[in-house]
Design an enzyme around this catalytic site. Structure first.
Site, mmCIF file in Angstrom:
data_model
loop_
_atom_site.group_PDB
_atom_site.id
_atom_site.type_symbol
_atom_site.label_atom_id
_atom_site.label_comp_id
_atom_site.label_asym_id
_atom_site.label_seq_id
_atom_site.Cartn_x
_atom_site.Cartn_y
_atom_site.Cartn_z
ATOM 1 N N THR A 39 0.818 -1.208 0.000
ATOM 2 C CA THR A 39 0.000 0.000 0.000
ATOM 3 C C THR A 39 0.859 1.269 0.000
ATOM 4 O O THR A 39 2.022 1.243 0.399
ATOM 5 C CB THR A 39 -0.934 0.023 1.238
ATOM 6 O OG1 THR A 39 -1.580 -1.207 1.332
ATOM 7 C CG2 THR A 39 -1.939 1.121 1.175
ATOM 8 N N THR B 160 -3.644 0.541 -3.028
ATOM 9 C CA THR B 160 -2.930 -0.694 -2.712
ATOM 10 C C THR B 160 -3.121 -1.746 -3.782
ATOM 11 O O THR B 160 -4.036 -1.627 -4.622
ATOM 12 C CB THR B 160 -3.475 -1.244 -1.360
ATOM 13 O OG1 THR B 160 -2.685 -2.350 -0.947
ATOM 14 C CG2 THR B 160 -4.921 -1.701 -1.477
ATOM 15 N N GLU C 282 -6.300 -8.742 -3.150
ATOM 16 C CA GLU C 282 -7.080 -8.125 -2.070
ATOM 17 C C GLU C 282 -8.095 -9.071 -1.437
ATOM 18 O O GLU C 282 -8.516 -8.859 -0.290
ATOM 19 C CB GLU C 282 -7.811 -6.898 -2.623
ATOM 20 C CG GLU C 282 -7.934 -5.754 -1.640
ATOM 21 C CD GLU C 282 -6.606 -5.082 -1.391
ATOM 22 O OE1 GLU C 282 -6.249 -4.922 -0.217
ATOM 23 O OE2 GLU C 282 -5.912 -4.722 -2.358
ATOM 24 N N SER D 132 -11.397 -3.478 4.688
ATOM 25 C CA SER D 132 -10.051 -2.906 4.603
ATOM 26 C C SER D 132 -9.677 -2.229 5.919
ATOM 27 O O SER D 132 -10.527 -1.981 6.773
ATOM 28 C CB SER D 132 -10.038 -1.864 3.480
ATOM 29 O OG SER D 132 -8.829 -1.140 3.484
ATOM 30 N N SER D 133 -8.395 -1.942 6.061
ATOM 31 C CA SER D 133 -7.915 -1.131 7.189
ATOM 32 C C SER D 133 -7.458 0.242 6.739
ATOM 33 O O SER D 133 -6.979 1.037 7.553
ATOM 34 C CB SER D 133 -6.723 -1.811 7.863
ATOM 35 O OG SER D 133 -7.079 -3.070 8.338
ATOM 36 N N GLY E 224 0.394 -0.248 5.396
ATOM 37 C CA GLY E 224 0.748 -1.159 6.481
ATOM 38 C C GLY E 224 -0.325 -2.098 6.970
ATOM 39 O O GLY E 224 -0.330 -2.456 8.160
ATOM 40 N N GLY E 225 -1.264 -2.537 6.104
ATOM 41 C CA GLY E 225 -2.273 -3.502 6.540
ATOM 42 C C GLY E 225 -3.029 -2.965 7.745
ATOM 43 O O GLY E 225 -3.335 -1.768 7.831
HETATM 44 N N1 GLU Z 1 -5.285 -4.952 2.119
HETATM 45 C C1 GLU Z 1 -4.990 -3.979 3.109
HETATM 46 C C2 GLU Z 1 -6.234 -3.240 3.511
HETATM 47 O O1 GLU Z 1 -7.059 -2.972 2.685
HETATM 48 C C3 GLU Z 1 -4.030 -2.988 2.617
HETATM 49 C C4 GLU Z 1 -2.759 -3.632 2.280
HETATM 50 C C5 GLU Z 1 -1.712 -3.287 3.227
HETATM 51 O O2 GLU Z 1 -1.525 -2.135 3.562
HETATM 52 O O3 GLU Z 1 -1.012 -4.180 3.584
HETATM 53 O O4 GLU Z 1 -6.390 -2.919 4.629
#
Ligand code: GLU
Length: 630
Positions: A432, A450, A471, A493-494, A514-515
């Site tokens: 991301t 992302t 995703e 999502s985060s 960063g997830g």
């Molecule tokens: N898939 C994650 C989300 O949507 C974003 C990916 C990441 O930052 O690692 O929260």
């Protein structure tokens, strides 16, 4: 618009009346634009951009210089990032954009999240050889056709431009086309990301061709060109988004996903996906209202569902609002933040999902009464008091979700019976990228996008030069759960692109990759700024402290060794050092037009922050010269 025209007229008069002076002025401006004392912090006027990459930031600044607005700059910079940072985001993925429109004084959000194809189901990652058993997360699930969601990024750019921008998609893509043709210099971060992903990149012929020249990661200092992506962007510039969602690029995506272009004997079984051109055709960007959270005189605007970003940061702030967080006692401050994060993540994990598929008890979750019940669980003296711990929780520091249903003031009854389940901390990507822009009129953009993992699914669309996302690994596979895969659904999502209005009318924008650590990074930056009184650059560079209802609290840098780290350990917190969390960027745009913009200085190799015009240049030129002749 009127203000713009007036400024343009004044600028033209200056140009016509004093050509010689203006020529000098141009030189000053252009020097000012490129000569920064530090690439991570800038202060000035006329607009600002911060991204993960210097070239992408420069693209945004060039757009502002030519009279484009913050939305134009955000899209042009994002398209450039798709070229120079292809492992973080691009047209093969999705994202969320929060936009402050100065003229109408409102915040809107665009949801360009990937969407599950009609073929998606809860067993889509199962082992065909071993029915009922999901294949391992890595490399199998994350490097599969099944993980690829219908990409939303391109349509999000097009929607943002047509609704709020001044450039066409074709114009916004031009700088990125040039970058894809000229190539970019491979740095240490990029080369090491290829090395980390070499096994899965090498499994796909198209990815090998692009990112493993000669079968090896590209050498640091070499130039990586992407003529296929230049061709793709050019196609989009001439044919528009239909080439992607209804035309040859879409057909190529569907063909790539089912089945992916693997080498003869890939080192792991590659699960095919079922995406069709019909899935692409059905994709739409949603315009959604922001989440709104008051916090100590600030109003924070975030991304609502299907992102958990705005709601979970919102719950953290609502919980913290009940405490006096003092800069003189940082250990006690971070203790409260950690506990608030733990509780907010328990609620997030249990209740949040795509609002078009699940009946999320939003009114209850945000009610002051519910928040009070959760806040009462935060003790002052020790980390997560024993009586509050989930009885069956392993490890014992995991909180059970609260029950917001009795606090729903929403008169419509919930149609869903929730089964709050504390989800174990699952593996999530750390990919991301985030960017921020503002313009001379005061419009502001905060945009996170992302392709999920670093390098997404690892699958490049052959002949088109971009990576597809993975995703759909953001879905939860344990049923029942609000975030299970369903056809057409968007995975939770985060991502937490944030805009805030400060007490003096200043507008802030910040966000991070960063997830799930995105949520705690964004909360931490707000605490640094609002509670601890840090400057923006310091708030972005500061150590991260991330509790996501797991057994340990992750920290980066040498935080664990600091006096505050030691004090937290003494309170019973189990700190887990990790290499780095959250390469953030942010800006503050003040009512008089001054902007401070800052990028991460170290993490992921550091980003870049630039203003259109530094203060000294502005003084030389005067305010009207913010609009430069074409
Ligand atoms: N898939 C994650 C989300 O949507 C974003 C990916 C990441 O930052 O690692 O929260």
């Amino acid at each position: 618009m009127q203000a713009n025209r007036r400024d343009i007229t004044i600028a033209r008069r200056i140009v016509l009346g004093a050509m010689g002076v203006c020529l000098c002025a141009w030189l000053v401006v252009n020097q000012g634009l490129r000569a920064q004392t530090t690439p991570f912090v800038a202060e000035g006027y006329g607009g600002a951009v911060a991204t993960a990459d210097a070239q992408a930031t420069q693209v945004g600044i060039d757009v502002l210089q030519q009279g484009g607005n913050a939305i134009d700059a955000a899209v042009a910079s994002a398209a450039a990032l798709g070229v120079v940072e292809p492992f973080y985001g691009g047209i093969g993925g999705g994202g969320f954009m929060v936009i402050y429109l100065k003229e109408s004084d409102r915040v809107i959000t665009l949801d360009g999240r990937e969407q599950a194809p009609a073929s998606a189901s809860v067993d889509m990652f199962n082992d065909p050889e071993n029915p009922g058993v999901a294949l391992p997360f890595a490399p199998h699930r994350i490097s599969s056709g099944a993980a690829v969601g219908v990409p939303g990024t391109l349509l999000e750019w097009a929607e943002a431009l047509s609704r709020y921008g001044t450039l066409s998609l074709a114009e916004a893509l031009q700088p990125a086309i040039a970058l894809a043709e000229e190539g970019f210099v491979v740095d240490e971060t990029f080369a090491s990301q290829v090395t980390q992903n070499q096994l899965r990149f090498a499994a796909f012929t198209s990815t090998q061709d692009l990112f493993l020249p000669g079968g090896q990661p590209p050498a640091i200092g070499s130039r990586l060109k992407n003529p296929d992506l230049a061709k793709t962007y050019r196609l989009l510039a001439t044919q528009g988004v239909n080439a992607f969602y209804r035309g040859e690029i879409g057909a190529a995506i569907a063909q790539t996903v089912q089945p992916p272009p693997t080498i003869a004997e890939p080192p792991f079984p590659v699960i095919p996906g079922g995406m069709t051109l019909t899935d692409l055709d059905r994709y739409a960007v949603r315009v959604r209202p922001p989440t709104v959270t008051p916090y100590r005189g600030y109003t924070l605007y975030g991304m609502g569902l299907p992102s958990s970003g705005g709601l979970t940061t919102g719950e953290i702030f609502r919980l913290l609002e009940g405490f006096d967080l003092s800069p003189t006692n940082p250990a006690q401050t971070w203790h409260r933040v950690i506990e608030a994060e733990r509780l907010a993540f328990a609620d997030r994990n249990a209740y949040l999902g795509d609002p078009e598929y699940v009946d999320v008890p939003l009114a209850g979750l945000q009610s002051e009464e519910f928040i009070a019940t959760r806040r009462a669980l935060i003790g002052g003296g020790e980390a997560f008091p024993e009586e509050n711990r989930a009885p069956q929780a392993e490890p014992e520091f995991r909180a059970t979700p609260g029950n917001p249903i009795p606090y729903q003031s929403d008169p419509s009854p919930s149609l869903t019976t929730f089964q709050p389940v504390a989800q174990p901390k699952g593996p999530e990507g750390t990919s991301t990228t985030h960017l921020v822009t503002c313009d001379r009129s005061g419009n502001v953009v905060s945009y996170t996008f992302t392709i999920e993992s670093i390098g997404g699914s690892g699958i490049v669309v052959p002949g088109y030069g971009f990576l597809l996302n993975n995703e759909l690994t953001d879905f939860d596979l344990g049923v029942p759960h609000p975030n299970v895969p369903e056809p057409g659904k968007r995975p939770r999502s985060s991502m937490a692109p944030t805009i805030a209005r400060g007490p003096e009318g200043e507008m802030l924008a910040f966000g991070s990759p960063g997830g799930s650590t995105i949520i705690t990074t964004v909360a931490g930056i707000a605490v640094n700024l609002i509670d601890l009184g840090m400057t923006l650059p310091d708030a972005i560079a500061a150590p991260r402290i991330s509790q996501r209802n797991g057994g340990t609290t992750q920290v980066d840098g040498d935080f664990e060794q600091t006096a505050v780290g030691q004090a937290l350990t003494d309170l019973g917190h189990s700190l887990e050092p990790v290499p780095e969390i959250g390469a953030a960027v942010g800006l503050i745009h003040y009512p008089d037009g001054l902007t401070t913009v800052a990028a991460e200085p170290v993490r992921r190799g550091g980003g870049t922050a630039m203003v259109l015009m530094d203060a000294a240049t502005r003084q030389t030129l005067g305010r009207s010269s913010l609009i430069l002749p074409p």
